[in-house]
Design a protein around this motif. Structure first.
Motif, mmCIF file in Angstrom:
data_model
loop_
_atom_site.group_PDB
_atom_site.id
_atom_site.type_symbol
_atom_site.label_atom_id
_atom_site.label_comp_id
_atom_site.label_asym_id
_atom_site.label_seq_id
_atom_site.Cartn_x
_atom_site.Cartn_y
_atom_site.Cartn_z
ATOM 1 N N SER A 211 43.266 39.021 31.745
ATOM 2 C CA SER A 211 44.671 39.144 32.128
ATOM 3 C C SER A 211 44.819 39.881 33.445
ATOM 4 O O SER A 211 45.594 39.475 34.322
ATOM 5 N N ALA A 212 44.063 40.975 33.604
ATOM 6 C CA ALA A 212 44.115 41.723 34.855
ATOM 7 C C ALA A 212 43.606 40.876 36.015
ATOM 8 O O ALA A 212 44.172 40.879 37.115
ATOM 9 N N GLY A 213 42.541 40.117 35.768
ATOM 10 C CA GLY A 213 42.005 39.253 36.812
ATOM 11 C C GLY A 213 42.997 38.206 37.256
ATOM 12 O O GLY A 213 43.088 37.863 38.444
ATOM 13 N N ALA A 214 43.776 37.696 36.309
ATOM 14 C CA ALA A 214 44.796 36.702 36.646
ATOM 15 C C ALA A 214 45.884 37.288 37.535
ATOM 16 O O ALA A 214 46.561 36.560 38.277
ATOM 17 N N GLN A 215 46.056 38.620 37.472
ATOM 18 C CA GLN A 215 47.023 39.298 38.335
ATOM 19 C C GLN A 215 46.413 39.705 39.680
ATOM 20 O O GLN A 215 47.087 40.318 40.501
#
Length: 627
Positions: A211-215
């Motif tokens: 999820s953090a990587g997608a941001q």
């Protein structure tokens, strides 16, 4: 380091208080021995502490609600018994849903605390409520950010869910191998229950990692490159059954328990645990092509906002990065001014203080032998200095705790990403001793002039010592810790050792102490330099080595740590400076009525607090002493 089972610190408190799970709580300890004629504070039953019944009941309720989200904390404190016995077989929920549930608990309990009418409450009750308010409100501000791990009244705040010193792949094996008790068959089943829960914990982290990587939140490439081999080492160990199975088998054997405990643990480790580790490693490897060598939060989406919060959480102040940076430069100059004459006295007269400290580090008189022989000498040397400081403690404290500490080598898989040492107190009832974890991947990490100071910081009268006082307080106060206080106290403990004369006949040891303080001043400069002033990792390492003569082997891991725990390194010197400033204020106000033992007890018995609450505690001490 200083903090519940988690990552190397300090931390610190420590810890070290060490931390596991989404809620970072605080280790505390007992064990060891002191002379019979010393006054020793016995630990009270958990949940007591002098607050009126209404406030006491509320504080106990808040503590129980927080423990639900961090059952590892109950084990670390030795309170996973009776009504909490089920916690011994549980792990924190590190999934997005688990983090959201924790935030909701904090929000609800913060409202309950703020609704209390404090009129008529005693000092300790008012202080405890203020501590919960500060810890919870700061944590909730952190949970409002779009990514990262938030330590609830702890030290390990990080934007990265999994990296070289962050993640369940480190936390859970350490918990099971070190603090997980196995005395009965029920204990062994609890161990297996935690091992069975390990894959879900890993998968919860992996979901948040993605999820953090997608941001756009991707860790620096050099941190990923450091983390992946460590994770693969944990995976290889799991595939072979390894320490996860061996630890249970060994503990069960020592307890005389019949059964196929090792075989059952091996099946779990080789199956579900290994598969979850494989998924987590694959997720991190998938982010590697997008990673850059930019070290600081300035290069991450929303990074300036995250760093401002991380700095506030670490220092419990509103100091800006520029203010912290300048504080470090000023204090470094002052400390080098004190180091210069000692170096000259030792015959080191040419070059900068940093250059001369580098030369001193190569002096064979202060080196330990290589290999296992040197490792054993280091452990014995630590015990020698523990004995020296114990003999002086009655001169610095009005009342004493036991200061029981066990010196242990860090797990091999953790050593590459860990600092030189960290420590923290153990359980409230003393069944789990306090620990000083020492990094022995190479004996060159330590010298005979720097190791004594490290002992004072991590063990006595630093993290282990302070944690035992915290264990005399209401349970929530044993669980919550503030980085600036925890690490500030540990640096103050280093100062006390010097003031008590431990280096009067070993002046090179005083030099090691001053270099330690200078090292923490450097941290103020380097942490803010990396995250707010766009320094590279190499610039951070170079500043330490050239300006302070620090060990390059230690500094490389240190700077990597600042990259993953943005802001954490600034709490040390900010906290130390404030404790010393408050002491000077008390001396000036009280004159002949001032006594070091009284001041030290006020600070340590006041518990782990944000710095503004520390000032209020000293205010009350001054007023009472004046009469």
């Amino acid at each position: 380091m200083s903090e519940f089972l988690s990552k190397p610190m300090n931390r610190r408190q420590t810890l070290a208080a060490l931390s596991t799970g989404a809620a970072s709580l605080t280790l505390a300890a007992c064990g060891g021995g002191i002379p019979d004629d010393m006054a020793v504070i016995p630990p009270p039953p958990p949940g007591t502490g002098g607050a009126p019944s209404g406030a006491s009941a509320l504080l106990d309720s808040v503590a129980e609600n927080l423990l639900v989200h961090s059952p590892e904390g109950a084990t670390a404190l030795g309170i996973d018994t009776g009504a909490r016995a089920a916690m011994r077989g549980q792990l924190s929920d590190r999934s997005p849903a688990g983090v959201a549930a924790l935030a909701e608990t904090l929000k609800a309990d913060l409202a309950r605390v703020r609704a209390v009418d404090t009129v008529g409450l005693d000092h300790q009750a008012r202080t405890s409520l203020a501590v919960v308010d500060s810890a919870y409100s700061t944590a909730l501000d952190g949970f409002a950010l779009p990514y990262g791990d938030v330590a609830v009244g702890g030290w390990r705040n990080t934007p990265y869910v999994v990296i070289q010193n962050v993640g369940a792949y480190l936390d859970v094996p350490r918990l099971l191998g070190s603090d997980q008790p196995v005395k009965t068959s029920a204990d062994a089943e609890a161990y297996l229950s935690r091992l069975a829960a390990f894959p879900d914990v890993l998968d919860g982290e992996t979901e948040r990692l993605k999820s953090a990587g997608a941001q756009g939140l991707i860790a620096p490439a050099f941190l990923i490159d450091k983390a992946i081999p460590q994770m693969e080492a944990t995976l290889a160990d799991a595939r072979g059954g390894g320490t996860l199975a061996d630890s249970l088998a060994s503990k069960a054997r020592e307890a005389g328990l019949a059964g196929d405990w090792g075989a059952r643990a091996t099946a779990m480790a080789q199956g579900p645990v290994a598969a979850a580790l494989e998924r987590q490693i694959a997720a991190l490897k998938a982010q590697r092509p997008q990673a850059t060598m930019d070290a600081g939060m300035w290069a991450r989406p929303g990074g300036d906002e995250w760093y401002a919060w991380g700095l506030r959480a670490s220092t419990t102040t509103r100091m800006t990065p520029d203010e912290v940076h300048q504080m470090g430069i000023d204090q470094l100059a002052e400390l080098h001014g004190r180091m210069d004459p000692i170096l000259r006295k030792l015959g080191y007269t040419q070059g900068s203080v940093g250059a001369r400290m580098q030369a001193l580090a190569n002096d064979p008189r202060y080196k330990f032998p290589e290999g296992d022989k040197g490792r054993e000498e280091i452990k014995a040397y630590i015990q020698t200095w523990l004995a020296k400081i114990r003999a002086e403690l009655p001169r610095a404290f009005r009342t004493l705790v036991k200061g029981n500490v066990e010196v242990k080598r860090l797990p091999l898989a953790e050593e590459p990403g860990a600092p030189a040492a960290y420590g923290g107190a153990g359980s409230i009832d003393g069944t789990i001793p306090g620990k000083m974890w020492i990094n022995l991947r190479t004996t060159d990490l330590h010298s005979k002039y720097s190791l004594p100071d490290l002992v004072m910081h991590e063990a006595i009268p630093g993290h282990v010592w302070q944690g035992e006082y915290a264990n005399q307080m209401p349970l929530i106060r044993s669980m919550l810790a503030f980085n600036a206080y925890s690490e500030g106290w540990a640096l103050y403990a280093e100062q006390l050792a010097d003031e008590l004369g431990l280096y009067d006949d070993f002046e090179v040891g005083r030099l090691g102490y001053l270099q330690s303080l200078a090292f923490r001043a450097c941290r103020l400069v380097v942490d803010t330099g990396i995250h707010a002033k766009r320094w590279t990792r190499e610039e951070g390492v170079k500043f330490f080595v050239e300006r302070n003569g620090s060990n390059p082997l230690e500094v490389a891991s240190e700077v990597d740590r600042y990259c993953s725990w943005a802001g954490q390194a600034c709490g040390y010197k900010v906290g130390h400076s404030e404790i010393v400033r408050q002491r000077s204020r008390a001396q000036a106000a009280l004159g002949a009525k001032y006594d070091l033992r009284d001041y030290d007890n006020i600070v340590v018995e006041g518990g782990n607090v944000p710095l503004d609450v520390l000032a209020k505690n000293v205010d009350e001490y001054i007023a009472e002493a004046k009469g």
